[in-house]
Design an enzyme around this catalytic site. Sequence first.
Site, PDB file in Angstrom:
ATOM      1  N   GLU A 121       0.848  -1.200   0.000  1.00 55.54           N
ATOM      2  CA  GLU A 121       0.000   0.000   0.000  1.00 55.54           C
ATOM      3  C   GLU A 121       0.881   1.246   0.000  1.00 55.54           C
ATOM      4  O   GLU A 121       1.793   1.368   0.812  1.00 55.54           O
ATOM      5  CB  GLU A 121      -0.900   0.023   1.242  1.00 55.54           C
ATOM      6  CG  GLU A 121      -1.862  -1.151   1.334  1.00 55.54           C
ATOM      7  CD  GLU A 121      -2.981  -1.105   0.279  1.00 55.54           C
ATOM      8  OE1 GLU A 121      -3.113  -0.072  -0.412  1.00 55.54           O
ATOM      9  OE2 GLU A 121      -3.690  -2.115   0.139  1.00 55.54           O
TER      10      GLU A 121
ATOM     11  N   CYS B 156      -7.430  -2.031   8.534  1.00 48.32           N
ATOM     12  CA  CYS B 156      -6.064  -2.068   7.979  1.00 48.32           C
ATOM     13  C   CYS B 156      -5.553  -0.663   7.698  1.00 48.32           C
ATOM     14  O   CYS B 156      -4.392  -0.347   7.978  1.00 48.32           O
ATOM     15  CB  CYS B 156      -6.014  -2.902   6.696  1.00 48.32           C
ATOM     16  SG  CYS B 156      -6.174  -4.659   7.033  1.00 48.32           S
TER      17      CYS B 156
ATOM     18  N   HIS C 149      -1.323  -5.763   1.693  1.00 49.76           N
ATOM     19  CA  HIS C 149      -2.568  -6.546   1.688  1.00 49.76           C
ATOM     20  C   HIS C 149      -2.344  -7.853   0.922  1.00 49.76           C
ATOM     21  O   HIS C 149      -1.613  -7.870  -0.083  1.00 49.76           O
ATOM     22  CB  HIS C 149      -3.696  -5.755   1.015  1.00 49.76           C
ATOM     23  CG  HIS C 149      -4.594  -5.044   1.980  1.00 49.76           C
ATOM     24  ND1 HIS C 149      -4.823  -3.685   1.945  1.00 49.76           N
ATOM     25  CD2 HIS C 149      -5.337  -5.514   3.039  1.00 49.76           C
ATOM     26  CE1 HIS C 149      -5.662  -3.355   2.925  1.00 49.76           C
ATOM     27  NE2 HIS C 149      -5.982  -4.439   3.605  1.00 49.76           N
TER      28      HIS C 149
HETATM   29  N1  PCA Z   1      -8.183  -6.926   6.661  1.00 45.80           N
HETATM   30  C1  PCA Z   1      -9.034  -5.818   7.056  1.00 45.80           C
HETATM   31  C2  PCA Z   1      -8.820  -5.672   8.535  1.00 45.80           C
HETATM   32  C3  PCA Z   1      -8.116  -6.896   8.983  1.00 45.80           C
HETATM   33  C4  PCA Z   1      -7.687  -7.585   7.748  1.00 45.80           C
HETATM   34  O1  PCA Z   1      -6.989  -8.595   7.693  1.00 45.80           O
HETATM   35  C5  PCA Z   1      -8.845  -4.546   6.230  1.00 45.80           C
HETATM   36  O2  PCA Z   1      -8.421  -4.643   5.058  1.00 45.80           O
HETATM   37  O3  PCA Z   1      -9.106  -3.458   6.721  1.00 45.80           O
END
Ligand code: PCA
Length: 210
Positions: free
Chosen positions: A79, A142, A166
């Site tokens: 990200e 996240c 991610h």
């Molecule tokens: N994904 C979520 C929160 C925890 C996770 O593993 C997100 O993308 O916000």
Amino acid sequence: MKTILLTGFAPFGADTFNPSWEALTLLPDRWSGVRLVKRRLPVAYDRVAGLLAQAVEEVRPDGVLCIGQAGGRTGLTPELVAINWKDAVLPDNDGVQYGGVPICPEGPAAYFATVPVKEMAAAIGQAGVPASLSYSAGAYVCNTTMYCLLRLLEGRYPDLQGGFLHVPYACEQVLGRPGVPSLPLPLIAEGIQAAALAVAEGLERAENRP
Ligand code: PCA
């Protein structure tokens, strides 16, 4: 030897498994001159900042890479940016839900990752794992985690690099859901390992610059 703190999350929503944490359990603690320290974070807007601060203080790493699941994505996505905003229909695991409020009213609108996101995406790809750069970490837990991490590092640990990665669903999560993208968990783990190595190598390159 560089120490990279890697965090993954507990399962949330309808899922009983979160590949961000499960993949970390497959990784070694030391390899290729890098030490990996792993911590599991709760999916809780109001608790992640404190727990992350505790982990950074305890581990004193050289870099921090938080990892979360982004169901529906086809590859691993470093990200670029975290925005100062909480907005999701889904409550977190503490039952807390936010419908469009700042994470930190006195903070900047956004923080850029300080880890080398392009090099990370390239390194993941070179390891044979699908990857691309992402320009939005969403507005759920996240994104809050990434924002709070970068704010913490800027304020208290300016020499430390931080970022967020991610990962897609693992194959076992999409059984009976045709068309939903996923990757084998060991491949997700390899991609995370390549990303962590790219962070450590970036730190070493910066140190060796004349
Ligand atoms: N994904 C979520 C929160 C925890 C996770 O593993 C997100 O993308 O916000």
